[in-house]
Design an enzyme around this catalytic site. Sequence first.
Site, PDB file in Angstrom:
ATOM      1  CG  HIS A  36      32.555  69.066  20.091  1.00 11.67           C
ATOM      2  ND1 HIS A  36      31.600  69.864  20.681  1.00 11.67           N
ATOM      3  CD2 HIS A  36      31.917  67.913  19.765  1.00 11.67           C
ATOM      4  CE1 HIS A  36      30.450  69.224  20.707  1.00 11.67           C
ATOM      5  NE2 HIS A  36      30.621  68.026  20.166  1.00 11.67           N
ATOM      6  CB  CYS A  91      33.727  73.597  22.972  1.00  7.81           C
ATOM      7  SG  CYS A  91      33.877  71.944  22.236  1.00  7.81           S
ATOM      8  CB  CYS A 133      28.746  72.814  22.372  1.00  8.32           C
ATOM      9  SG  CYS A 133      30.179  71.912  23.011  1.00  8.32           S
ATOM     10  CD  GLU A 187      34.435  74.141  19.051  1.00  2.00           C
ATOM     11  OE1 GLU A 187      33.413  74.826  18.867  1.00  2.00           O
ATOM     12  OE2 GLU A 187      34.443  72.893  18.926  1.00  2.00           O
TER      13      GLU A 187
END
Length: 154
Positions: free
Chosen positions: A80, A111, A108, A82
């Site tokens: 992801h 993260c 999410c 992040e």
Amino acid sequence: MAGERTDYLSWDEVFMSFSRIIKTRSKDPTTQVGATIVSSDNRVLSVGYNGAPNGFDDDDFPWGKTSENEIETKYPFVVHAERNAILNFRGNNRELTGSTLYVTHFPCRECAKEIIQSGITTVIYNDEHSNDEATRLMFEKCNITSIKYNDLMI
């Protein structure tokens, strides 16, 4: 004598624009996410986008969302935005303490854990794509400020 220019971008506009630009590097055909980490004195510390891990050829990457065999989807592999921004940071990790994350999508829960662990204290997001209740609860309990970005760009 002309006065000071007044139509310049705010820092929030600049950094969310960075996140929107970096998300265009993602090869994900359905969801592109970008993230920018910024210090308290408005220095860009790192950027990231959602994509394949280093060394995993994007051309061989399974970008699908559905399959009976999970290994044929992107979910077990994609990193992801992040997480990539945190992992891409090349300074002393203490420099992340008190920083702000500008991200195109609400983080999410996985993260969120890394955001908390890294010392980031503010998350400014544009899209409530996941709107994860666990993320909201963790942010609240760990005093992470999350702010929905109001799009001021023309």
